[in-house]
Each structure stands twice: as C-alpha cells, then as structure tokens.
Design an enzyme around this catalytic site. Structure first.
Site, PDB file in Angstrom:
ATOM      1  N   HIS A   1      32.252  14.468 102.438  1.00 25.11           N
ATOM      2  CA  HIS A   1      32.060  13.072 102.026  1.00 25.11           C
ATOM      3  C   HIS A   1      30.730  12.476 102.472  1.00 25.11           C
ATOM      4  O   HIS A   1      30.167  11.645 101.766  1.00 25.11           O
ATOM      5  CB  HIS A   1      33.185  12.197 102.569  1.00 25.11           C
ATOM      6  CG  HIS A   1      34.524  12.536 102.010  1.00 25.11           C
ATOM      7  ND1 HIS A   1      35.640  11.801 102.284  1.00 25.11           N
ATOM      8  CD2 HIS A   1      34.941  13.555 101.200  1.00 25.11           C
ATOM      9  CE1 HIS A   1      36.686  12.330 101.669  1.00 25.11           C
ATOM     10  NE2 HIS A   1      36.282  13.400 101.006  1.00 25.11           N
TER      11      HIS A   1
ATOM     12  N   ASP B   1      22.275  19.700 126.055  1.00 23.98           N
ATOM     13  CA  ASP B   1      21.709  19.350 127.348  1.00 23.98           C
ATOM     14  C   ASP B   1      22.453  20.195 128.372  1.00 23.98           C
ATOM     15  O   ASP B   1      23.206  21.108 128.007  1.00 23.98           O
ATOM     16  CB  ASP B   1      21.777  17.839 127.619  1.00 23.98           C
ATOM     17  CG  ASP B   1      23.183  17.315 127.837  1.00 23.98           C
ATOM     18  OD1 ASP B   1      24.157  18.099 127.788  1.00 23.98           O
ATOM     19  OD2 ASP B   1      23.321  16.105 128.060  1.00 23.98           O
TER      20      ASP B   1
ATOM     21  N   ARG C   1      31.245  10.304  93.728  1.00 23.39           N
ATOM     22  CA  ARG C   1      31.189   8.959  94.299  1.00 23.39           C
ATOM     23  C   ARG C   1      30.564   8.952  95.687  1.00 23.39           C
ATOM     24  O   ARG C   1      29.995   7.953  96.113  1.00 23.39           O
ATOM     25  CB  ARG C   1      32.575   8.330  94.332  1.00 23.39           C
ATOM     26  CG  ARG C   1      33.518   8.939  95.341  1.00 23.39           C
ATOM     27  CD  ARG C   1      34.914   8.305  95.257  1.00 23.39           C
ATOM     28  NE  ARG C   1      35.768   8.706  96.339  1.00 23.39           N
ATOM     29  CZ  ARG C   1      36.478   9.821  96.387  1.00 23.39           C
ATOM     30  NH1 ARG C   1      36.411  10.681  95.385  1.00 23.39           N
ATOM     31  NH2 ARG C   1      37.240  10.094  97.426  1.00 23.39           N
ATOM     32  N   HIS C   2      30.641  10.085  96.372  1.00 23.45           N
ATOM     33  CA  HIS C   2      30.073  10.172  97.720  1.00 23.45           C
ATOM     34  C   HIS C   2      28.541  10.176  97.677  1.00 23.45           C
ATOM     35  O   HIS C   2      27.891   9.687  98.602  1.00 23.45           O
ATOM     36  CB  HIS C   2      30.596  11.407  98.440  1.00 23.45           C
ATOM     37  CG  HIS C   2      32.088  11.458  98.512  1.00 23.45           C
ATOM     38  ND1 HIS C   2      32.828  10.534  99.221  1.00 23.45           N
ATOM     39  CD2 HIS C   2      32.979  12.286  97.934  1.00 23.45           C
ATOM     40  CE1 HIS C   2      34.111  10.818  99.096  1.00 23.45           C
ATOM     41  NE2 HIS C   2      34.236  11.872  98.315  1.00 23.45           N
TER      42      HIS C   2
ATOM     43  N   CYS D   1      26.508  18.041 124.060  1.00 19.70           N
ATOM     44  CA  CYS D   1      26.328  17.521 125.415  1.00 19.70           C
ATOM     45  C   CYS D   1      27.712  17.363 126.025  1.00 19.70           C
ATOM     46  O   CYS D   1      28.681  17.917 125.491  1.00 19.70           O
ATOM     47  CB  CYS D   1      25.514  16.223 125.435  1.00 19.70           C
ATOM     48  SG  CYS D   1      26.232  14.807 124.590  1.00 19.70           S
ATOM     49  N   GLY D   2      27.841  16.646 127.099  1.00 19.30           N
ATOM     50  CA  GLY D   2      29.140  16.506 127.744  1.00 19.30           C
ATOM     51  C   GLY D   2      30.177  15.884 126.834  1.00 19.30           C
ATOM     52  O   GLY D   2      31.297  16.380 126.704  1.00 19.30           O
ATOM     53  N   THR D   3      29.817  14.787 126.182  1.00 22.23           N
ATOM     54  CA  THR D   3      30.739  14.107 125.273  1.00 22.23           C
ATOM     55  C   THR D   3      30.333  14.226 123.811  1.00 22.23           C
ATOM     56  O   THR D   3      31.145  13.986 122.930  1.00 22.23           O
ATOM     57  CB  THR D   3      30.821  12.597 125.595  1.00 22.23           C
ATOM     58  OG1 THR D   3      29.523  12.020 125.381  1.00 22.23           O
ATOM     59  CG2 THR D   3      31.304  12.354 127.014  1.00 22.23           C
ATOM     60  N   GLY D   4      29.082  14.529 123.539  1.00 19.68           N
ATOM     61  CA  GLY D   4      28.540  14.536 122.191  1.00 19.68           C
ATOM     62  C   GLY D   4      28.004  13.174 121.776  1.00 19.68           C
ATOM     63  O   GLY D   4      27.289  13.065 120.783  1.00 19.68           O
ATOM     64  N   ILE D   5      28.321  12.150 122.538  1.00 15.28           N
ATOM     65  CA  ILE D   5      27.934  10.783 122.170  1.00 15.28           C
ATOM     66  C   ILE D   5      26.422  10.591 122.241  1.00 15.28           C
ATOM     67  O   ILE D   5      25.799  10.117 121.290  1.00 15.28           O
ATOM     68  CB  ILE D   5      28.665   9.749 123.045  1.00 15.28           C
ATOM     69  CG1 ILE D   5      30.175   9.828 122.804  1.00 15.28           C
ATOM     70  CG2 ILE D   5      28.143   8.341 122.769  1.00 15.28           C
ATOM     71  CD1 ILE D   5      31.006   9.055 123.819  1.00 15.28           C
TER      72      ILE D   5
END
Length: 145
Positions: free
Chosen positions: A98, A8, A132-133, A65-69
């Site tokens: 993993h 963004d 296992r992953h 983005c700014g935070t990636g959140i």
C-alpha cells in the site's frame, strides 16, 4: 534487487542475522556497518542507507536500532524515502503493498531474530499494488516538495 543495510550499536546482532538471510536468499547487499559494538549515532547510519536508496544506488534499505524508532525518524528526513517501522508480518506486507516503502526499520530490542527474518522476507517479496495506492504515494511525494 540490491539492498543497503545498517544499524547502530543497538541493532548489530539483528543486522548480522538479516545479512545471513540476504545471503541465503542470494540477495545482493551492501553493509554500512557499524563494525564494532561501541556506541554510534544512528542518524549517521540511517542517512548513509537512505541517501543510497534515494539516489538509486540501492533498490531498498534496511535499518535496525534498539527500537527502530530513531532509524525510522532519521530515514524519513531524506527526500524520496518512505521508511516504515515494522514489528509484524502483516504490517511488512501492507507497507510494501500500500505504501511502496523503500526502507524498512526494525528494533532489535523489540523483536527476535525469527520474526525479523519473516518480516524481511515478507517485505522483500511483496510488490507495490499501485492503483488507488499510487495516487496516495503521489500525494506523499508532493508533501516533500
């Protein structure tokens, strides 16, 4: 490998840095923008990349983005996407090895360009370990259905 990449307005500068890295590596990519620094809605850009990956047009995606959140939340709404928000190299390797992530999210206001380049390289170069992953990824996929 072909990468879909987008941001963004808060991730434009770092996106350009990562595009330079992809070009240096000779990695094929498609840039989904945006083309200006004007405010845009991150779900629009996250969905374009995530749908491209989920549909198989791209092997992996990178969102900034700014935070990636916000980008990571939006990406993970798309069936078949396993997006991780990463701000260190160890996590980049672990989430590929993993969790077999197919989309990477980062925050331009959180990390610098040098670290972001290291994260992307680690993420692109790490293979899924399987074993296992794989069983755990199957359980994640079952949650989507």
């Amino acid at each position: 490998m072909k990468i879909a990449i987008s941001s963004d307005h808060g991730g434009n500068i770092l996106r350009q840095e990562i595009i330079s890295l992809l070009e240096e590596r000779g990695t094929a990519y498609e840039d989904f923008g945006p083309t200006t620094d004007e405010s845009v809605d991150y779900p629009d850009y996250a969905s374009a990349v995530s749908l491209g990956v989920a549909e198989g047009r791209f092997d992996r995606g990178i969102l900034i983005c700014g935070t990636g959140i916000g980008m990571s939340i939006a990406a993970n709404k798309v069936k078949g996407i396993r997006c991780a928000l990463v701000h260190d190299v160890f996590s980049a390797k672990a989430t590929r090895g993993h969790n077999n992530t197919n989309v990477l999210a980062m925050g331009e206001r959180v990390i610098g360009a040098g670290l972001a380049r290291e994260i992307v390289e680690a993420w692109l170069d790490t293979e899924f370990e399987g074993g296992r992953h794989a069983r755990r990824i199957e359980k994640l996929t079952a949650l989507e259905n």
